[in-house]
Design a protein around this motif. Structure first.
Motif, PDB file in Angstrom:
ATOM      1  N   PRO A  33      28.278   0.171  -0.044  1.00  0.00           N
ATOM      2  CA  PRO A  33      29.448   1.028   0.118  1.00  0.00           C
ATOM      3  C   PRO A  33      29.943   1.485  -1.245  1.00  0.00           C
ATOM      4  CG  PRO A  33      30.060  -1.270   0.395  1.00  0.00           C
ATOM      5  CD  PRO A  33      28.571  -1.237   0.249  1.00  0.00           C
ATOM      6  N   GLY A  34      30.656   2.601  -1.264  1.00  0.00           N
ATOM      7  CA  GLY A  34      31.258   3.033  -2.510  1.00  0.00           C
ATOM      8  C   GLY A  34      30.639   4.291  -3.055  1.00  0.00           C
ATOM      9  N   ASP A  35      31.455   5.030  -3.790  1.00  0.00           N
ATOM     10  CA  ASP A  35      31.044   6.322  -4.295  1.00  0.00           C
ATOM     11  C   ASP A  35      30.911   6.249  -5.806  1.00  0.00           C
ATOM     12  OD1 ASP A  35      30.752   8.882  -5.079  1.00  0.00           O
ATOM     13  OD2 ASP A  35      32.505   9.666  -4.026  1.00  0.00           O
ATOM     14  N   ARG A  38      33.292   8.126  -8.182  1.00  0.00           N
ATOM     15  CA  ARG A  38      34.640   7.636  -8.483  1.00  0.00           C
ATOM     16  C   ARG A  38      34.586   6.305  -9.195  1.00  0.00           C
ATOM     17  NH1 ARG A  38      38.142   9.421  -3.519  1.00  0.00           N
ATOM     18  NH2 ARG A  38      39.665   8.121  -4.522  1.00  0.00           N
ATOM     19  N   ALA A  39      33.444   5.608  -9.077  1.00  0.00           N
ATOM     20  CA  ALA A  39      33.268   4.317  -9.748  1.00  0.00           C
ATOM     21  C   ALA A  39      34.462   3.403  -9.550  1.00  0.00           C
ATOM     22  CB  ALA A  39      33.008   4.540 -11.245  1.00  0.00           C
ATOM     23  N   GLY A  40      34.981   3.362  -8.350  1.00  0.00           N
ATOM     24  CA  GLY A  40      36.088   2.452  -8.058  1.00  0.00           C
ATOM     25  C   GLY A  40      37.417   2.929  -8.611  1.00  0.00           C
ATOM     26  N   ARG A 304      29.928  -1.055 -10.976  1.00  0.00           N
ATOM     27  CA  ARG A 304      30.329   0.337 -11.143  1.00  0.00           C
ATOM     28  C   ARG A 304      29.474   1.278 -10.312  1.00  0.00           C
ATOM     29  NH1 ARG A 304      34.273   0.003 -14.428  1.00  0.00           N
ATOM     30  NH2 ARG A 304      34.183  -1.502 -16.107  1.00  0.00           N
ATOM     31  N   ARG A 305      28.602   0.740  -9.477  1.00  0.00           N
ATOM     32  CA  ARG A 305      27.696   1.581  -8.680  1.00  0.00           C
ATOM     33  C   ARG A 305      26.922   2.529  -9.595  1.00  0.00           C
ATOM     34  NH1 ARG A 305      29.459  -1.858  -5.998  1.00  0.00           N
ATOM     35  NH2 ARG A 305      30.538  -1.705  -4.009  1.00  0.00           N
TER      36      ARG A 305
ATOM     37  N   ILE B  47      36.802   6.800 -18.993  1.00  0.00           N
ATOM     38  CA  ILE B  47      37.669   6.406 -17.889  1.00  0.00           C
ATOM     39  C   ILE B  47      38.451   5.147 -18.257  1.00  0.00           C
ATOM     40  CG2 ILE B  47      37.624   5.399 -15.571  1.00  0.00           C
ATOM     41  CD1 ILE B  47      35.559   7.391 -14.788  1.00  0.00           C
ATOM     42  N   ASP B 420      35.591  -5.175  -0.468  1.00  0.00           N
ATOM     43  CA  ASP B 420      35.025  -4.524  -1.647  1.00  0.00           C
ATOM     44  C   ASP B 420      35.883  -3.302  -2.013  1.00  0.00           C
ATOM     45  OD1 ASP B 420      32.455  -3.908  -3.363  1.00  0.00           O
ATOM     46  OD2 ASP B 420      33.103  -2.035  -2.418  1.00  0.00           O
ATOM     47  N   PRO B 421      36.229  -3.122  -3.304  1.00  0.00           N
ATOM     48  CA  PRO B 421      37.169  -2.072  -3.680  1.00  0.00           C
ATOM     49  C   PRO B 421      36.776  -0.681  -3.172  1.00  0.00           C
ATOM     50  CG  PRO B 421      36.530  -3.351  -5.613  1.00  0.00           C
ATOM     51  CD  PRO B 421      35.791  -3.926  -4.462  1.00  0.00           C
ATOM     52  N   ASP B 422      35.480  -0.361  -3.231  1.00  0.00           N
ATOM     53  CA  ASP B 422      35.078   0.966  -2.772  1.00  0.00           C
ATOM     54  C   ASP B 422      35.194   1.085  -1.261  1.00  0.00           C
ATOM     55  OD1 ASP B 422      34.380   2.678  -4.963  1.00  0.00           O
ATOM     56  OD2 ASP B 422      32.845   1.204  -5.453  1.00  0.00           O
ATOM     57  N   ALA B 423      34.857   0.008  -0.582  1.00  0.00           N
ATOM     58  CA  ALA B 423      34.993   0.010   0.879  1.00  0.00           C
ATOM     59  C   ALA B 423      36.465   0.123   1.247  1.00  0.00           C
ATOM     60  CB  ALA B 423      34.381  -1.258   1.458  1.00  0.00           C
ATOM     61  N   THR B 425      38.798   1.631  -0.504  1.00  0.00           N
ATOM     62  CA  THR B 425      39.202   3.032  -0.710  1.00  0.00           C
ATOM     63  C   THR B 425      38.836   3.858   0.515  1.00  0.00           C
ATOM     64  OG1 THR B 425      38.743   2.741  -3.059  1.00  0.00           O
ATOM     65  CG2 THR B 425      39.038   4.980  -2.284  1.00  0.00           C
TER      66      THR B 425
END
Lengths: 342, 548
Positions: A33-35, A38-40, A304-305, B47, B420-423, B425
């Motif tokens: 999961p995750g994009d 956006r790296a969180g 950081r994906r 960032i 999980d942080p991305d999940a 979001t």
């Protein structure tokens, strides 16, 4: 002829495995999961337009592969797209040209990052491995020779304890001990050393290596010691050793000429496999001592994906493990001629 | 044989430790330990806050941000703006030089601003150019900015837009080459210049003694990366570093007992807000076109429930247990660290479980089946809330446990789950597929950013995480965004905080403090008198000098 066929078979199997890893790597991380765009990061300053521009830059706007827009969440897309314009084939094409693409996190070429890190890891764990093998094998021989005496019992206990200590715990203890005795506890060099003579720089790196290498050696020597001891004890109980004893050879001669070569066989496997994993780095030791190695890089990339770095690191680790297994196979066939004919 | 091995090890240790002794006559070096590392030295693509710390030392910009939250002019000598607030004219200082000796002119500033504006793949800096319509440099010492809207906070837009040398960046100004430019040379005009950089290892800076305003008194500054905060503490104790920018609260007491070490705590430079997010989105506001699912518990749309939960929350206990006391109780998303903008006249909801229970009783949420959990007034559904938090948070699990106990006292049950942080979001917003989330924000120096997070316009973008929608609040937001008079704008901003507080949009458990420490036997002159603590900021690093 037989030997060549054996070799060829092993090598083609290794190549096939590497190809499998390359393909698996690509899809494995995209199921997470995750994009990565956006790296969180969740921040109103990161506007929709910014995210879109970043996606285009990294090629994340393209479909993963024909028929699949994305894998997490699974989104079915058109199957009629040009395969050369999908993320998978771009990745494969670049890889064939030796290009591992650009890190999403640092915008640096992945090959550059990994070659720096690989070298750091190899010198740290390489030194640790060699020391662990040397100390472990010597201890093992010594124990087998003095089997069932108080000395054997003592070194057996030490090895078992060393092998079962959690790596990070030992690392932290040594770190505290070291910092109270003026040893550097983080990184691989004192910042600002690059203007000094080369020899001073190497001395500085050696100082930084001391604590992590010691940790590694203590933890891994136990394994080598135990295997060497039991394997040597096996050999020492064979009839031909009894014959050698009857011929009046000294203990040293028996060990050197008759026992050790045969007892080394199981050890070769373990050493080869461990050497392969060496490349992956020892994440716990690298983390405790802030050692900028491959293990730490992999963990960070995962958080950081950073797909390109992850793919590169996993590929490197897989190749190292496969190659060292191949080497172990070849070494085996050399050490034990019976293996070839199977 | 065993003894020999030990001797060899000891001997090796001795030889190795002897190698490390270095001669004297070296520049005065400040060693700073931190648990991070810049992601890149390219101001466009950066960032992480660590990168911005380094930029603040190596580059200058039009304004400087002071520790009390105010701004003062940087490379500009003076500024004037037109009556309608759309045109700003800056007089640039003469004689400012880049680290490579080239003069800095208005042309470099125009070049930098245009570069930031044209690169949409610059994650943060690009958005600071949103209101800049054009940048002109009529001569070498004048910059004319034309804005698309009259905004009251031009300072906070320009403060992070660092001035880059055109003669170096012009070769990297087109397409993806700009973002990929590694910028290892990092030529700027700031009080420090780069000496050597190794990613994830250290940043080595040297003093720019020619700086036009604040030449540093020390010779060099080194930021060294440590993988854990506990090791940082050990490095400070043993004198391997002179200052640490972060440390675990658990280590404060032992470090305070140490001779020659001073521990400081206060509001962080970029103030942090910890928030308890209630999914209160009304069905008619659900952003279905943008992936809105809106599965939140209906009780949370009722202000009475949120208010009762606020009364049932013991903030002081949260601060004492989770932060070991190193935090201040929170009110709204605008943290006390913003000083001037923070409305300190708001009186917080008292911690009073009996009152909270009474409120829920009065609002009709009774426990009809006697299982200790209240039900909706129509009896349809018990008050069981899903509580999620990002799995990389250290504080949230303890916070969640405590909240669960506190809310149980008023008949509200929780289901705790780290995600999980991305999940998270993806689940959060604009999906609104949650009940309660424990999360937080980092604040800009200007309140605009976190006020915007509570407006209706930000619901579809996913930055409004509560689904809160109040036309009065929205109108005030638009008003303050163009109000040029400081005092009037402050009144508007204070009023907005009052509204958000009364509507119980969030429960803000606390504003976390930053804890830093330095060795008193090495350097003196650190800026410690302000409410904000940031020893690694340029404001301190240009002032400190070695202890005689």
């Amino acid at each position: 002829m037989k030997r060549w066929r054996y070799l060829l078979g092993k090598i083609s199997w290794a190549l096939f495995t590497i190809l499998f890893v390359i393909i698996l790597n690509f899809f494995l991380f995209r199921i997470l999961p995750g994009d990565p765009a956006r790296a969180g990061v969740r921040d109103p300053r990161l506007t929709k337009e910014n995210i879109e521009a970043i996606r285009v830059r990294y090629g994340l706007d393209k479909p993963i592969i024909n028929c699949f827009e994305s894998l997490n969440p699974v989104k079915i897309g058109s199957c009629a797209v040009n395969p050369l314009d999908t993320q998978f084939f771009i990745y494969m094409g670049n890889l064939l040209q030796g290009d591992m693409m650009i890190s999403f996190h640092t915008n640096r070429p992945v090959t550059e990052i990994l070659s720096e890190r690989l070298w750091n890891t190899v010198i740290l764990i390489g030194a640790g491995q060699i020391l662990a093998i040397l100390v472990g094998v010597l201890f093992g021989m010594f124990s087998a020779w003095k089997a069932r005496t108080a000395l054997d019992f003592a070194s057996l206990t030490i090895s078992l304890v060393a092998w079962s200590i959690p790596t990070f715990w030992l690392g932290v203890i040594l770190l505290f001990w070291g910092s109270n005795n003026g040893m550097p506890i983080a990184g691989m060099s004192t910042p600002g050393m690059s203007s000094y003579p080369l020899l001073t720089q190497w001395g500085d790196i050696a100082r930084h290596m001391f604590l992590p290498t010691l940790t590694y050696t203590i933890v891994y020597m136990g394994e080598y010691m135990l295997i060497m001891r039991s394997s040597l004890l096996d050999v020492l109980s064979e009839d031909y050793i009894l014959t050698a004893k009857a011929k009046g050879l000294s203990i040293f001669q028996i060990l050197k000429d008759h026992a050790i070569k045969n007892a080394m066989l199981p050890l070769v496997t373990i050493i080869a496999i461990n050497l392969g994993f060496t490349v992956g780095g020892v994440i716990q030791i690298e983390t405790v001592f802030s050692w900028p190695g491959l293990g730490m890089t992999t963990v960070e990339a995962l958080n950081r994906r950073d797909f390109p770095v992850l793919q590169g690191a996993f590929l490197l680790i897989a190749v190292a493990v496969i190659l060292s297994n191949l080497l172990a196979d070849l070494a085996y066939s050399y050490l034990d001629p019976r293996v070839k004919t199977e | 044989m065993k003894q020999k091995a030990l001797y060899i090890l000891l001997l090796a240790a001795l030889v190795l430790s002897a190698c490390g002794n270095l001669g004297g006559g070296q520049p005065v070096v400040v060693r700073i330990g931190w648990a991070g590392s810049p992601d890149t030295l390219n101001p466009g693509s950066a960032i992480l806050s660590e990168a911005y710390t380094i930029f603040g030392l190596v580059y200058d910009s039009m304004y400087k941000l002071n520790l009390d939250g105010t701004f003062s002019l940087g490379v500009a000598e003076s500024v004037e703006h037109s009556a309608d607030g759309l045109v700003y004219t800056y007089k640039i200082r003469e004689g400012v030089k880049f680290h490579d000796g080239q003069p800095m002119t208005a042309g470099d500033i125009k070049f930098s601003y245009d570069l930031y504006k044209t690169h949409e793949d610059f994650p943060y800096i690009n958005s600071y150019t949103a209101y800049i319509e054009s940048t002109e440099a009529p001569d070498d010492n004048t910059i004319v900015l034309t804005l698309s809207e009259a905004i009251p906070n031009i300072e906070s837009q320009l403060v992070f837009m660092y001035i880059l040398p055109e003669h170096i960046w012009k070769d990297h100004a087109e397409g993806s080459a700009t973002v990929e430019f590694e910028n290892f040379e990092m030529i700027g005009t700031g009080p420090f210049k780069i000496v050597e950089y190794k990613q994830n290892e250290f940043v080595h800076l040297g003093a720019n003694k020619e700086h036009f305003e604040t030449p540093p008194k020390v010779g060099e500054v080194i930021f060294q990366t440590f993988e854990s905060q506990d090791v940082l503490v050990q490095a400070l104790k043993s004198g391997q570093v002179d200052m640490i920018t972060e440390m675990p609260a658990t280590a404060v007491e032992t470090l305070k007992a140490e001779a020659n070490v001073k521990v400081l705590n206060g509001a962080p430079f970029a103030p942090a807000v910890s928030d308890i997010i209630f999914n209160q989105i009304a069905p008619e506001n659900c952003p279905t076109d943008d992936g809105g699912l809106c599965t939140g518990h209906p009780a949370l749309q009722d202000r009475n429930v949120r208010l009762a939960l606020a009364h049932a929350t013991n903030k002081q206990k949260l601060i004492d247990v989770v932060l070991l006391g190193y935090g201040t109780p929170g009110l709204t998303l605008i943290p006390d660290g913003l000083g001037f903008w923070y409305n300190d006249t708001i009186k917080d909801y008292e911690f009073d479980t009996a009152r909270a229970n009474q409120m829920l009783d009065d609002a009709g949420y009774a426990d009809t089946d006697g299982d200790g959990v209240r039900e909706m007034p129509d009896g349809s559904q018990p008050l069981i809330f899903r509580v999620n938090w990002p799995s990389d948070s250290i504080d949230a699990p303890r916070q969640a446990e405590l909240l669960s106990e506190m809310w149980e006292e008023v008949g509200v049950k929780t289901e705790l789950q780290a995600t999980d942080p991305d999940a998270l979001t993806a689940q959060c917003c604009p999906a609104f597929d949650f009940d309660v989330i424990l999360w937080g924000w980092g604040s800009d120096p200007d309140p605009n950013l976190l006020l915007g997070v509570q407006t209706t316009a930000e619901i579809p973008t996913g930055y409004n995480e509560t689904g809160y929608s109040n036309p009065e609040f929205d109108a005030l937001y638009d008003q303050q965004a163009v109000e040029l008079d400081l005092e009037t704008r402050k009144e508007l901003v204070w009023k907005m905080q009052e509204i958000a507080f009364n509507d119980v949009v969030y429960i803000i458990p606390y504003y976390e403090q930053s804890i830093q420490a330095y060795r008193t036997d090495k350097f003196t002159g650190w800026l410690t008198a302000f409410a904000k603590i940031e020893l690694s900021d340029v404001t301190s690093l240009v002032l400190i000098e070695p202890v005689k």
